[in-house]
Motif scaffolding. Structure first.
Motif, mmCIF file in Angstrom:
data_model
loop_
_atom_site.group_PDB
_atom_site.id
_atom_site.type_symbol
_atom_site.label_atom_id
_atom_site.label_comp_id
_atom_site.label_asym_id
_atom_site.label_seq_id
_atom_site.Cartn_x
_atom_site.Cartn_y
_atom_site.Cartn_z
ATOM 1 N N TYR A 188 -2.192 8.235 -5.330
ATOM 2 C CA TYR A 188 -2.933 7.039 -5.757
ATOM 3 C C TYR A 188 -2.194 5.734 -5.484
ATOM 4 N N SER A 189 -0.895 5.709 -5.601
ATOM 5 C CA SER A 189 -0.169 4.452 -5.413
ATOM 6 C C SER A 189 0.222 4.193 -3.955
ATOM 7 N N ARG A 190 0.022 5.148 -3.056
ATOM 8 C CA ARG A 190 0.451 4.992 -1.671
ATOM 9 C C ARG A 190 -0.617 4.318 -0.825
ATOM 10 N N MET A 191 -0.196 3.304 -0.091
ATOM 11 C CA MET A 191 -1.080 2.622 0.849
ATOM 12 C C MET A 191 -1.062 3.404 2.159
ATOM 13 N N MET A 192 -2.214 3.513 2.810
ATOM 14 C CA MET A 192 -2.291 4.148 4.122
ATOM 15 C C MET A 192 -2.656 3.093 5.153
ATOM 16 N N GLN A 193 -1.969 3.126 6.268
ATOM 17 C CA GLN A 193 -2.252 2.177 7.329
ATOM 18 C C GLN A 193 -3.415 2.685 8.182
#
Length: 134
Positions: free
Chosen positions: A23-28
């Motif tokens: 949930y806290s991880r951004m994906m490029q």
């Protein structure tokens, strides 16, 4: 025959990928593009619509990217489709001067809303392949 557009199909695919990120991880976008085989430019267009509809959050920069705005168990598939395609079509009024057809279209609409009311998190649970030992 009515069908979903590629915009809806690709947008749902991109949201499904995001649903698997912590949930806290951004994906490029390049990561999502590689996983879905959807072009970088098209994904940017889709995420712009999804962001305006409060389904994703974006952060610019080297460590930026996209993530779901809410947990996947709170996002319905129909929200994603409506963000990309506009409001779900509702059949109203006199449909061919037939009460029977009005009931039929009402039933179709109810079943479609039920199907697309599935939560994003439920997709994996509902459509897991089943393997049987022989």
């Amino acid at each position: 025959m009515a069908a979903l557009s590629s915009k809806a199909i690709y947008g749902l695919a991109a949201m499904h990928v995001l649903s698997h990120a912590p949930y806290s991880r951004m994906m490029q976008v390049r990561e999502i593009s590689a996983m879905t085989q959807i072009s970088h430019g098209y994904l940017e267009q889709l995420f712009s619509l999804l962001r305006r509809n409060n389904l994703v959050i974006s952060i610019r920069g080297a460590s930026g990217g996209y993530k779901l705005a809410r947990p996947s168990h709170e996002i319905e598939v129909i929200e994603i489709l409506e963000a990309l395609e506009g409001p779900f079509y509702k059949i109203e009024g006199n449909v061919g001067s037939s009460l029977i057809l009005e009931y039929f279209w009402g039933d179709v609409e109810e079943k479609m809303r039920s199907l697309f009311g599935m939560k994003l998190s439920e997709l994996d649970q509902a459509y897991q392949p089943h393997y049987y030992e022989i």
